[in-house]
Enzyme design. Structure first.
Site, PDB file in Angstrom:
ATOM      1  N   ARG A  10       3.373   2.896   8.312  1.00  0.00           N
ATOM      2  CA  ARG A  10       3.938   4.355   8.049  1.00  0.00           C
ATOM      3  C   ARG A  10       3.120   5.350   7.958  1.00  0.00           C
ATOM      4  O   ARG A  10       1.984   5.536   7.207  1.00  0.00           O
ATOM      5  CB  ARG A  10       5.001   4.358   7.085  1.00  0.00           C
ATOM      6  CG  ARG A  10       6.326   3.780   7.203  1.00  0.00           C
ATOM      7  CD  ARG A  10       7.060   4.324   8.086  1.00  0.00           C
ATOM      8  NE  ARG A  10       7.831   5.580   7.781  1.00  0.00           N
ATOM      9  CZ  ARG A  10       8.990   5.555   7.346  1.00  0.00           C
ATOM     10  NH1 ARG A  10       9.512   4.526   7.215  1.00  0.00           N
ATOM     11  NH2 ARG A  10       9.505   6.878   7.070  1.00  0.00           N
ATOM     12  N   GLY A  31       4.227   4.008  -2.553  1.00  0.00           N
ATOM     13  CA  GLY A  31       2.806   4.088  -3.207  1.00  0.00           C
ATOM     14  C   GLY A  31       1.762   4.287  -2.301  1.00  0.00           C
ATOM     15  O   GLY A  31       0.671   5.154  -2.724  1.00  0.00           O
ATOM     16  N   ARG A 276      11.582   1.680  -6.030  1.00  0.00           N
ATOM     17  CA  ARG A 276      12.088   1.655  -4.751  1.00  0.00           C
ATOM     18  C   ARG A 276      13.118   0.436  -5.041  1.00  0.00           C
ATOM     19  O   ARG A 276      12.844  -0.443  -5.780  1.00  0.00           O
ATOM     20  CB  ARG A 276      11.144   1.401  -3.567  1.00  0.00           C
ATOM     21  CG  ARG A 276      10.379   2.459  -3.142  1.00  0.00           C
ATOM     22  CD  ARG A 276       9.624   1.933  -1.932  1.00  0.00           C
ATOM     23  NE  ARG A 276       8.720   0.868  -2.332  1.00  0.00           N
ATOM     24  CZ  ARG A 276       9.131  -0.407  -2.069  1.00  0.00           C
ATOM     25  NH1 ARG A 276      10.132  -0.811  -1.308  1.00  0.00           N
ATOM     26  NH2 ARG A 276       8.477  -1.515  -2.142  1.00  0.00           N
ATOM     27  N   ARG A 314      14.194   0.018   2.683  1.00  0.00           N
ATOM     28  CA  ARG A 314      14.622  -1.246   3.581  1.00  0.00           C
ATOM     29  C   ARG A 314      16.216  -1.682   3.611  1.00  0.00           C
ATOM     30  O   ARG A 314      16.254  -2.638   3.485  1.00  0.00           O
ATOM     31  CB  ARG A 314      13.696  -2.292   3.062  1.00  0.00           C
ATOM     32  CG  ARG A 314      12.261  -2.095   3.026  1.00  0.00           C
ATOM     33  CD  ARG A 314      11.651  -3.217   2.412  1.00  0.00           C
ATOM     34  NE  ARG A 314      10.300  -2.566   2.070  1.00  0.00           N
ATOM     35  CZ  ARG A 314       9.361  -3.298   1.431  1.00  0.00           C
ATOM     36  NH1 ARG A 314       9.611  -4.409   1.095  1.00  0.00           N
ATOM     37  NH2 ARG A 314       8.270  -2.750   1.117  1.00  0.00           N
ATOM     38  N   LEU A 379       2.171   2.256  -9.418  1.00  0.00           N
ATOM     39  CA  LEU A 379       1.815   3.574  -9.873  1.00  0.00           C
ATOM     40  C   LEU A 379       2.713   4.399 -10.568  1.00  0.00           C
ATOM     41  O   LEU A 379       2.296   5.198 -11.398  1.00  0.00           O
ATOM     42  CB  LEU A 379       1.715   4.384  -8.260  1.00  0.00           C
ATOM     43  CG  LEU A 379       0.688   3.563  -7.490  1.00  0.00           C
ATOM     44  CD1 LEU A 379       0.557   4.448  -5.970  1.00  0.00           C
ATOM     45  CD2 LEU A 379      -0.660   3.512  -7.932  1.00  0.00           C
ATOM     46  N   ASP A 501     -31.432 -26.871  18.944  1.00  0.00           N
ATOM     47  CA  ASP A 501     -30.470 -27.751  18.328  1.00  0.00           C
ATOM     48  C   ASP A 501     -29.424 -27.767  19.128  1.00  0.00           C
ATOM     49  O   ASP A 501     -28.905 -26.725  19.843  1.00  0.00           O
ATOM     50  CB  ASP A 501     -30.471 -27.112  16.879  1.00  0.00           C
ATOM     51  CG  ASP A 501     -29.068 -27.888  16.070  1.00  0.00           C
ATOM     52  OD1 ASP A 501     -29.249 -29.221  16.090  1.00  0.00           O
ATOM     53  OD2 ASP A 501     -28.405 -27.217  15.649  1.00  0.00           O
ATOM     54  N   ASP A 503     -25.473 -29.268  17.758  1.00  0.00           N
ATOM     55  CA  ASP A 503     -24.366 -28.865  17.158  1.00  0.00           C
ATOM     56  C   ASP A 503     -24.381 -27.383  16.326  1.00  0.00           C
ATOM     57  O   ASP A 503     -25.308 -27.399  15.517  1.00  0.00           O
ATOM     58  CB  ASP A 503     -23.760 -29.975  16.145  1.00  0.00           C
ATOM     59  CG  ASP A 503     -23.283 -31.288  17.086  1.00  0.00           C
ATOM     60  OD1 ASP A 503     -22.409 -31.269  17.339  1.00  0.00           O
ATOM     61  OD2 ASP A 503     -24.256 -31.946  17.263  1.00  0.00           O
TER      62      ASP A 503
HETATM   63  P1  ADQ Z   1       5.331   0.526  -3.955  1.00  0.00           P
HETATM   64  O1  ADQ Z   1       6.388  -0.691  -4.042  1.00  0.00           O
HETATM   65  O2  ADQ Z   1       6.280   1.688  -3.375  1.00  0.00           O
HETATM   66  O3  ADQ Z   1       4.181   0.435  -3.566  1.00  0.00           O
HETATM   67  P2  ADQ Z   1       4.674   1.984  -6.597  1.00  0.00           P
HETATM   68  O4  ADQ Z   1       3.266   1.517  -7.068  1.00  0.00           O
HETATM   69  O5  ADQ Z   1       5.327   1.906  -7.934  1.00  0.00           O
HETATM   70  O6  ADQ Z   1       5.444   1.060  -5.703  1.00  0.00           O
HETATM   71  O7  ADQ Z   1       4.674   3.209  -5.911  1.00  0.00           O
HETATM   72  C1  ADQ Z   1       5.866   4.069  -5.746  1.00  0.00           C
HETATM   73  C2  ADQ Z   1       5.448   5.538  -5.379  1.00  0.00           C
HETATM   74  O8  ADQ Z   1       6.662   6.005  -4.866  1.00  0.00           O
HETATM   75  C3  ADQ Z   1       5.236   6.288  -6.540  1.00  0.00           C
HETATM   76  O9  ADQ Z   1       4.314   7.230  -6.292  1.00  0.00           O
HETATM   77  C4  ADQ Z   1       6.421   6.975  -7.121  1.00  0.00           C
HETATM   78  O10 ADQ Z   1       6.278   8.239  -7.618  1.00  0.00           O
HETATM   79  C5  ADQ Z   1       7.199   6.951  -5.678  1.00  0.00           C
HETATM   80  N1  ADQ Z   1       8.461   6.552  -6.067  1.00  0.00           N
HETATM   81  C6  ADQ Z   1       8.966   5.388  -6.609  1.00  0.00           C
HETATM   82  N2  ADQ Z   1      10.555   5.363  -6.712  1.00  0.00           N
HETATM   83  C7  ADQ Z   1      10.763   6.496  -6.479  1.00  0.00           C
HETATM   84  C8  ADQ Z   1      12.029   7.173  -6.456  1.00  0.00           C
HETATM   85  N3  ADQ Z   1      13.123   6.757  -6.815  1.00  0.00           N
HETATM   86  N4  ADQ Z   1      11.967   8.560  -6.001  1.00  0.00           N
HETATM   87  C9  ADQ Z   1      10.857   9.119  -5.542  1.00  0.00           C
HETATM   88  N5  ADQ Z   1       9.755   8.552  -5.568  1.00  0.00           N
HETATM   89  C10 ADQ Z   1       9.700   7.492  -5.977  1.00  0.00           C
HETATM   90  C11 ADQ Z   1       3.272  -0.634  -3.083  1.00  0.00           C
HETATM   91  C12 ADQ Z   1       3.207  -1.810  -3.849  1.00  0.00           C
HETATM   92  C13 ADQ Z   1       2.671  -1.417  -5.266  1.00  0.00           C
HETATM   93  C14 ADQ Z   1       1.402  -0.848  -5.246  1.00  0.00           C
HETATM   94  C15 ADQ Z   1       1.427   0.504  -4.514  1.00  0.00           C
HETATM   95  C16 ADQ Z   1       0.014   1.310  -4.152  1.00  0.00           C
HETATM   96  O11 ADQ Z   1       4.304  -2.547  -3.822  1.00  0.00           O
HETATM   97  O12 ADQ Z   1       2.343  -2.578  -6.043  1.00  0.00           O
HETATM   98  O13 ADQ Z   1       1.058  -0.085  -6.593  1.00  0.00           O
HETATM   99  O14 ADQ Z   1       1.836   0.129  -3.059  1.00  0.00           O
HETATM  100  O15 ADQ Z   1      -0.929   0.196  -3.646  1.00  0.00           O
END
Ligand code: ADQ
Length: 731
Positions: A10, A31, A276, A314, A379, A501, A503
């Site tokens: 995305r 994230g 999420r 999703r 995060l 050579d 092989d």
């Molecule tokens: P995510 O599975 O999306 O990321 P996470 O690391 O928690 O999980 O990141 C979520 C981001 O989305 C955060 O910045 C948070 O602020 C935002 N977010 C989460 N829930 C939200 C909500 N309800 N409303 C608005 N914003 C929300 C994937 C991997 C993680 C990894 C990250 C980064 O699954 O393990 O940490 O990528 O590599």
């Protein structure tokens, strides 16, 4: 220095249609985009990805408009995907196969070959889009599990490009990863990169084990040797934009609005969680842990409220509908059972919130409860701590989140153990403020130093450095740097000696040695080389006489078999000259020893040559080989001491033979026959080193692949070795 090209499923900007039907541009959540956004805005970069709207829902004009707006205002390039592609590549293969498996949900993993085919197709589409915008100086940074095949596609098209890959989710252990039907394709896809980054060392070790056990590639410390290149791996724990969260000024309208206030103070404590919607986040388990808290510690009734914020995600995948239903049921069960007229234990919000709103909640919540069953990093936990610029509050986090490695001062729990989690929440609720501050201060320092900029810069620095590694590791020059000069020397030469050579140098390795016969292209190449009267062309191999004779006997070549024991001149048909007298009696002693190991180690086999015994282990489990090989060497060395026999180690083979016979002697035999003004020697393993060391300094000696060598030059693979021959012949 070129630009940075980010590639991810995305884009950080999502294109939607509003109620009036107009196209609107919004920030994406998740994230990856949150983490990289600040980095992307500052750097000279473009970001390639799907804008989140279906291709069928757009007219040609609208596509052009989106392309232009994204490019001009957001430094983004869209990859348009159709509904079928989104269904099969994204919801199907990415989110119903790779995501559950990589998070250890093997029972939820679906294996659908047609989804996989679309996954391959869409990866190619991303590659093709990237191609349009690439410059040779650029650095490419591919993100996450949706695009596993892109590094290999880029590598095939652009061998010199700097390609990095970062995995945002866990990399599972070998036992889980091997369940995947397309496991080898995924590993090979990734190995197109120069650098592969993971959140933690655990994920990196899992990956290395999978590469070793499934592809049989060797690794040295943090590098894998693959197709004549080093592929670097490392852990880069992702940080956040610390200063932004710490210094964020919440608009008064938000801060003062009672609707946006958590109900704390006056003896009421608040627990917050933000995710999420995903089964990997352990939301039902978290609710059960909260319920356990209320059951086991009834003094917390009417004294603590749980705010559960979940962002829709999703929603097209069935497993997520069931999850949402389960969460709703649990929330109402808890509220029904424990709630009073004045107190609702769980507040459930199922909608995305802006970052400002999240920060607003982070600053108010006494506890952040993040208990994923598996999470690459997480995060949210880091964001909560950074947003608490009063250093108060406490994080309760599960040990299965990558972030737990960096948050040792928080309270760490097992998400499946509700009592443990409830006790963790209680400990956090009761922690004195001074202790909270002391613990959080340490984490703040860490988050401040290892912020998202540091993470991005470290990754890119490591990526830029990868190309210079060969020189620093003391490897010889790559032959491509001097190829023109060598071609010139070839043209001027009157008598040339070519020692080749077989092989691993002229053909690739096969599981069964008998299958590595020369293809038409190779026979043609050797024919052309041998027909030139200026050339003496020698195939110098560890193979037995009959193989060489059957495969190459009709070409005007000198053949050297069994590492130099037998030499046959062109046109002599089956007349082989033996270079040293040999015994065979010793085989009666060594054969049973090798036989015992062959019985013990599946996949190994003995090649009984006339005057030597070769033990092959190419098809064996590398972990067993790693454990057993020292013992095998020691046993053989004990038996062979005080004989003229020794172990000669080749690629995935060890051979017991007369140690006085080697390719170096065979090379000397040819050197003594004539005066050559051009010598080219190509070889890929230890046995060829004897040949390289015996040749004069001016000889062009070339090691095929990486590793220590006495050769003057190196080249990448057997394919590039053939290219060298072709170039010479055509000069
Ligand atoms: P995510 O599975 O999306 O990321 P996470 O690391 O928690 O999980 O990141 C979520 C981001 O989305 C955060 O910045 C948070 O602020 C935002 N977010 C989460 N829930 C939200 C909500 N309800 N409303 C608005 N914003 C929300 C994937 C991997 C993680 C990894 C990250 C980064 O699954 O393990 O940490 O990528 O590599």
């Amino acid at each position: 220095m070129g630009k940075i090209v980010f590639l991810s499923n995305r884009l950080p900007t999502t294109v939607k249609r509003n109620k009036e039907g107009a196209l609107v541009y919004e920030e994406s959540i998740g994230g990856l985009s949150t983490g990289l956004k600040s980095f992307h805005q500052e750097a000279d970069s473009i970001w390639i990805g799907w804008p989140g709207i279906l291709e069928e829902d757009l007219t040609g004009e609208e596509k052009q408009e989106i392309k232009k707006t994204l490019r001009d205002n957001y430094q983004c390039i869209p990859v348009f995907l159709s509904k079928r592609e989104v269904d099969e590549y994204y919801h199907g293969c990415s989110n119903r196969t790779i995501w559950p498996l990589f998070h250890y949900f093997t029972g939820k993993t679906e294996y659908d070959p047609s989804n996989w085919e679309t996954y391959c197709e869409v990866n190619r589409k991303y590659f093709k889009t990237a191609e349009e915008y690439l410059d040779s100086e650029d650095v490419i940074w591919v993100h996450d599990y949706h695009l596993f095949l892109v590094p290999e596609l880029l590598r095939e098209g652009y061998p010199q490009l700097k390609i990095g890959f970062f995995l945002h989710i866990p990399f599972p252990s070998f036992e889980v990863f091997r369940l995947l039907i397309w496991r080898k394709e995924i590993l090979k896809g990734l190995l197109g990169a120069n650098l592969i980054g993971f959140h933690t060392y655990d994920y990196m070790w899992h990956f290395l084990t999978c590469v070793r056990r499934l592809l049989g590639c060797e690794d040295v410390l943090d590098k894998i040797i693959y197709n004549g290149r080093y592929v670097h791996v490392n852990a880069f724990p992702m940080g956040i934009d610390y200063e932004r969260f710490f210094n964020y000024q919440i608009e008064p309208g938000v801060a003062e609005n009672s609707e946006f206030s958590l109900e704390n103070g006056q003896g009421m404590k608040t627990i917050l969680s933000v995710d999420r919607l995903d089964y990997s986040k352990g939301i039902p388990q978290r609710l059960k842990a909260f319920e356990t808290l209320l059951k086991r510690y009834p003094e917390y009734k009417e004294k603590v409220t749980f705010y559960l914020i979940v962002a829709p995600s999703r929603v097209e995948v069935k497993a997520y509908h069931q999850l949402l239903k389960e969460i709703r049921e649990l929330v109402s069960e808890i509220n029904g059972r424990f709630g009073t007229m004045d107190w609702m234990p769980v507040w459930f919000f199922f909608r995305p919130f802006t970052q400002e709103m999240l920060i607003n909640y982070y600053r108010q919540a006494d506890i952040l409860l993040v208990t994923p069953l598996r999470d690459g990093m997480n995060l949210v936990a880091k964001e909560y701590i950074a947003a608490r610029n009063d250093y108060r509050g406490m994080v309760v986090i599960s040990e299965t989140a990558g972030a737990a490695n960096e948050l040792g001062e928080a309270i760490i729990v097992n998400p499946n153990d509700y009592r443990h989690t409830a006790a963790g929440i209680k400990a956090a609720l009761e922690m004195p403020e001074e202790e909270q501050e002391a613990r959080n201060l340490i984490i703040h320092q860490r988050l401040k130093s290892y912020n998202v900029d540091y993470w991005g810069e470290e990754f890119l620095r490591a990526l830029r450095w990868t190309g210079t590694y060969a020189l620093e590791a003391g490897l010889p020059r790559h032959i491509k740097e001097d190829i023109e000069e060598i071609q010139k020397a070839w043209c001027q030469a009157k008598k040339r000696l070519l020692l080749l050579d077989y092989d691993g140098t002229l053909v690739d390795f096969t599981n069964v040695p008998e299958e590595a016969k020369p293809d038409l292209e190779l026979r043609k190449l050797l024919n052309e080389a041998a027909e030139d009267l200026k050339n003496t062309v020698v195939i110098i191999s560890g193979r037995e006489r009959h193989n060489l004779l059957r495969w190459l006997g009709d070409i005007h070549l000198h053949l050297v078999a069994s590492h130099g024991l037998w030499i046959r001149n062109p046109g002599q048909h089956e007349e082989w000259n033996m270079t040293a007298r040999q015994e065979k009696g010793w085989k009666n002693v060594v054969l049973p020893i090798l036989g015992t190991y062959t019985d013990q180690i599946p996949g190994s086999f003995i090649e009984d040559k006339v005057y030597s015994l070769a033990w092959h282990y190419r098809q064996c489990d590398p972990v067993i080989i790693e454990a057993k090989l020292p013992e095998i060497r020691e046993t053989l060395n004990r038996i062979l001491q005080s004989t003229n026999l020794g172990i000669q180690e080749g690629k995935k083979v060890l051979e017991v033979k007369d140690k006085t016979v080697n390719k170096g002697q065979a090379a000397t035999y040819f050197l003594n026959r004539d005066q050559y003004d051009f010598i080219l020697a190509l070889g890929d393993d230890h046995t060829d080193e004897h040949m390289f060391t015996m040749l004069p300094k001016k000889a062009y000696t070339v090691k095929v692949g990486l590793g220590k060598t006495a050769a003057r030059y190196r080249t990448d693979t057997w394919l590039s070795a053939r290219m060298i021959l072709k170039k010479m012949i055509q000069s």
